[in-house]
Design a protein around this motif. Structure first.
Motif, mmCIF file in Angstrom:
data_model
loop_
_atom_site.group_PDB
_atom_site.id
_atom_site.type_symbol
_atom_site.label_atom_id
_atom_site.label_comp_id
_atom_site.label_asym_id
_atom_site.label_seq_id
_atom_site.Cartn_x
_atom_site.Cartn_y
_atom_site.Cartn_z
ATOM 1 N N SER A 35 0.830 -1.219 0.000
ATOM 2 C CA SER A 35 0.000 0.000 0.000
ATOM 3 C C SER A 35 0.857 1.259 0.000
ATOM 4 O O SER A 35 0.419 2.318 -0.457
ATOM 5 C CB SER A 35 -0.971 0.004 1.182
ATOM 6 O OG SER A 35 -0.269 0.126 2.397
ATOM 7 N N ARG A 40 3.328 6.453 -2.594
ATOM 8 C CA ARG A 40 4.527 6.870 -3.325
ATOM 9 C C ARG A 40 4.166 7.299 -4.750
ATOM 10 O O ARG A 40 4.748 8.240 -5.289
ATOM 11 C CB ARG A 40 5.556 5.733 -3.343
ATOM 12 C CG ARG A 40 6.249 5.555 -2.001
ATOM 13 C CD ARG A 40 7.158 4.350 -1.970
ATOM 14 N NE ARG A 40 7.803 4.198 -0.681
ATOM 15 C CZ ARG A 40 8.990 4.706 -0.355
ATOM 16 N NH1 ARG A 40 9.689 5.371 -1.251
ATOM 17 N NH2 ARG A 40 9.482 4.546 0.865
ATOM 18 N N SER A 85 5.812 11.137 0.119
ATOM 19 C CA SER A 85 4.674 10.218 0.276
ATOM 20 C C SER A 85 4.112 10.308 1.688
ATOM 21 O O SER A 85 2.904 10.169 1.906
ATOM 22 C CB SER A 85 5.079 8.783 -0.059
ATOM 23 O OG SER A 85 6.055 8.310 0.834
ATOM 24 N N ALA A 89 0.306 11.355 2.465
ATOM 25 C CA ALA A 89 -0.437 10.371 3.262
ATOM 26 C C ALA A 89 -1.096 10.985 4.493
ATOM 27 O O ALA A 89 -1.974 10.368 5.095
ATOM 28 C CB ALA A 89 0.494 9.232 3.688
ATOM 29 N N ARG A 95 -6.139 9.894 1.632
ATOM 30 C CA ARG A 95 -6.370 8.563 2.212
ATOM 31 C C ARG A 95 -7.747 8.042 1.789
ATOM 32 O O ARG A 95 -7.909 6.867 1.461
ATOM 33 C CB ARG A 95 -6.257 8.596 3.737
ATOM 34 C CG ARG A 95 -4.917 9.127 4.242
ATOM 35 C CD ARG A 95 -4.655 8.721 5.673
ATOM 36 N NE ARG A 95 -4.318 7.314 5.769
ATOM 37 C CZ ARG A 95 -3.114 6.813 5.558
ATOM 38 N NH1 ARG A 95 -2.098 7.599 5.260
ATOM 39 N NH2 ARG A 95 -2.897 5.517 5.647
ATOM 40 N N ARG A 121 0.716 1.032 6.799
ATOM 41 C CA ARG A 121 0.749 1.685 8.114
ATOM 42 C C ARG A 121 -0.577 1.535 8.860
ATOM 43 O O ARG A 121 -0.624 1.621 10.073
ATOM 44 C CB ARG A 121 1.026 3.200 7.963
ATOM 45 C CG ARG A 121 2.312 3.556 7.256
ATOM 46 C CD ARG A 121 3.514 3.180 8.094
ATOM 47 N NE ARG A 121 4.777 3.666 7.523
ATOM 48 C CZ ARG A 121 5.335 3.219 6.407
ATOM 49 N NH1 ARG A 121 4.745 2.269 5.708
ATOM 50 N NH2 ARG A 121 6.490 3.701 5.980
ATOM 51 N N ASP A 122 -1.671 1.368 8.100
ATOM 52 C CA ASP A 122 -3.005 1.366 8.721
ATOM 53 C C ASP A 122 -3.820 0.155 8.265
ATOM 54 O O ASP A 122 -5.041 0.204 8.225
ATOM 55 C CB ASP A 122 -3.761 2.652 8.338
ATOM 56 C CG ASP A 122 -4.004 2.751 6.835
ATOM 57 O OD1 ASP A 122 -3.300 2.060 6.057
ATOM 58 O OD2 ASP A 122 -4.900 3.506 6.430
ATOM 59 N N ARG A 171 10.305 10.427 9.394
ATOM 60 C CA ARG A 171 9.133 9.918 8.666
ATOM 61 C C ARG A 171 8.225 9.122 9.615
ATOM 62 O O ARG A 171 7.008 9.263 9.588
ATOM 63 C CB ARG A 171 9.592 9.055 7.476
ATOM 64 C CG ARG A 171 8.469 8.674 6.549
ATOM 65 C CD ARG A 171 8.911 8.686 5.106
ATOM 66 N NE ARG A 171 9.907 7.682 4.785
ATOM 67 C CZ ARG A 171 9.613 6.450 4.373
ATOM 68 N NH1 ARG A 171 8.361 6.070 4.258
ATOM 69 N NH2 ARG A 171 10.576 5.603 4.060
ATOM 70 N N ASP A 175 4.389 9.869 10.496
ATOM 71 C CA ASP A 175 3.356 8.854 10.245
ATOM 72 C C ASP A 175 2.603 8.491 11.536
ATOM 73 O O ASP A 175 1.412 8.168 11.494
ATOM 74 C CB ASP A 175 3.980 7.588 9.629
ATOM 75 C CG ASP A 175 4.492 7.823 8.207
ATOM 76 O OD1 ASP A 175 4.098 8.829 7.592
ATOM 77 O OD2 ASP A 175 5.301 6.996 7.723
ATOM 78 N N ARG A 178 0.212 11.862 12.774
ATOM 79 C CA ARG A 178 -0.846 12.491 11.965
ATOM 80 C C ARG A 178 -2.202 12.115 12.573
ATOM 81 O O ARG A 178 -2.381 11.008 13.108
ATOM 82 C CB ARG A 178 -0.746 12.059 10.495
ATOM 83 C CG ARG A 178 -1.017 10.603 10.298
ATOM 84 C CD ARG A 178 -0.958 10.176 8.833
ATOM 85 N NE ARG A 178 -1.147 8.759 8.751
ATOM 86 C CZ ARG A 178 -0.407 7.931 8.024
ATOM 87 N NH1 ARG A 178 0.591 8.400 7.299
ATOM 88 N NH2 ARG A 178 -0.663 6.646 8.021
HETATM 89 O O1 DC Z 1 5.887 1.708 3.247
HETATM 90 P P1 DC Z 1 6.491 2.897 2.489
HETATM 91 O O2 DC Z 1 7.749 3.411 3.113
HETATM 92 O O3 DC Z 1 6.652 2.632 1.038
HETATM 93 O O4 DC Z 1 5.381 4.050 2.641
HETATM 94 C C1 DC Z 1 5.607 5.351 2.170
HETATM 95 C C2 DC Z 1 4.763 6.349 2.950
HETATM 96 O O5 DC Z 1 3.376 6.135 2.656
HETATM 97 C C3 DC Z 1 4.880 6.245 4.472
HETATM 98 O O6 DC Z 1 5.845 7.118 4.996
HETATM 99 C C4 DC Z 1 3.511 6.602 4.957
HETATM 100 C C5 DC Z 1 2.590 6.316 3.819
HETATM 101 N N1 DC Z 1 1.740 5.145 4.013
HETATM 102 C C6 DC Z 1 0.592 5.306 4.746
HETATM 103 O O7 DC Z 1 0.362 6.383 5.282
HETATM 104 N N2 DC Z 1 -0.291 4.283 4.874
HETATM 105 C C7 DC Z 1 -0.045 3.090 4.323
HETATM 106 N N3 DC Z 1 -0.940 2.109 4.457
HETATM 107 C C8 DC Z 1 1.157 2.891 3.599
HETATM 108 C C9 DC Z 1 2.039 3.936 3.472
#
Ligand code: DC
Length: 228
Positions: A35, A40, A85, A89, A95, A121-122, A171, A175, A178
């Motif tokens: 995801s 990205r 990203s 995000a 989202r 992340r979620d 980062r 994340d 937020r």
């Molecule tokens: O997993 P990644 O490093 O490729 O993710 C890039 C950015 O995308 C991360 O810093 C936060 C966001 N992200 C998010 O908010 N929710 C997700 N489900 C996946 C990524």
């Protein structure tokens, strides 16, 4: 109600969750969704349009024009895109724009797969809160920075470990703090710290955690499939 078997894998930046997700998907013959690649791709769209990733209208325009065929584009793996990203995000409308695609993937994985492994992340908290198996993956920042450093070296890019630690932790902080869908461990997720584990050991540990949970629901998913 979905009868697809979802494995949700969340975790910090560069913790190795993508590698684990891909290997788990291969192990079970499930579909895999990274995801983070969606965010990205949105960030890349904003950067290529020379707009501001923190601006809702700019980010939303890029989200509406997301090109999934570019998910394998190495450009989305750059640190600039990574930082951007995290910014796109944090915008609730972005989202929301990406939510249904991820939920549909979880409910009806492509390729007629019985299940899906989704990393992000979620995933365990928002996208697939009913997922029977959830992992929250983490590793110490210095370990993650060294892994990232090696990955970048393979791409001919040289970065100091200290800079990478600073970037990754910034980062993560963004994340986690937020207001909408922050990075956090779901109450029913198993924590997997890969700091002292190589790839194979981390995969074995992940499999040991998820396999009893997957086994419980796989039978009924198979039965439903045959009945339907
Ligand atoms: O997993 P990644 O490093 O490729 O993710 C890039 C950015 O995308 C991360 O810093 C936060 C966001 N992200 C998010 O908010 N929710 C997700 N489900 C996946 C990524």
């Amino acid at each position: 109600m979905t009868n697809s078997v979802v494995i949700a894998i969340d975790g910090t930046a560069a913790c190795g969750k993508g590698t684990l997700a891909r290997r788990l998907a291969r192990h079970y013959g499930f579909a895999h969704l990274d995801s983070g690649a969606l965010y990205r791709l949105v960030a890349l769209g904003v950067i290529e349009a020379m707009r501001d990733p923190s601006n809702e209208a700019d980010a939303l325009r890029a989200a509406g024009a997301i090109d999934l065929t570019r998910a394998g584009d190495p450009k989305i793996r750059s640190d600039v895109v990574g930082q951007a990203s995290s910014k796109v995000a944090a915008i609730p409308a972005v989202r929301a724009a990406l939510l249904q695609f991820q939920r549909d993937f979880a409910r009806t994985p492509p390729g007629n797969s019985l299940g899906a492994v989704i990393d992000g992340r979620d995933i365990g908290t928002v996208i697939a809160p009913d997922a029977p198996a959830k992992l929250f993956v983490d590793a110490r920042p210095d370990v993650r920075a060294r892994r990232r450093q090696m990955e970048l070296e393979g791409m001919g890019i040289s970065r100091s470990e200290a800079d990478l630690v600073a970037e990754l932790t910034a980062r993560d902080a963004a994340d986690k703090s937020r207001p909408v869908s922050p990075l956090k461990q779901a109450p029913d997720a198993d924590l997997l710290d890969t700091s002292d584990l190589g790839i194979d050991a981390a995969f074995a540990a992940a499999l040991a955690l998820v396999s009893p949970k997957v086994a419980k629901v796989l039978q009924s998913a198979l039965k439903d499939r045959h009945r339907g």
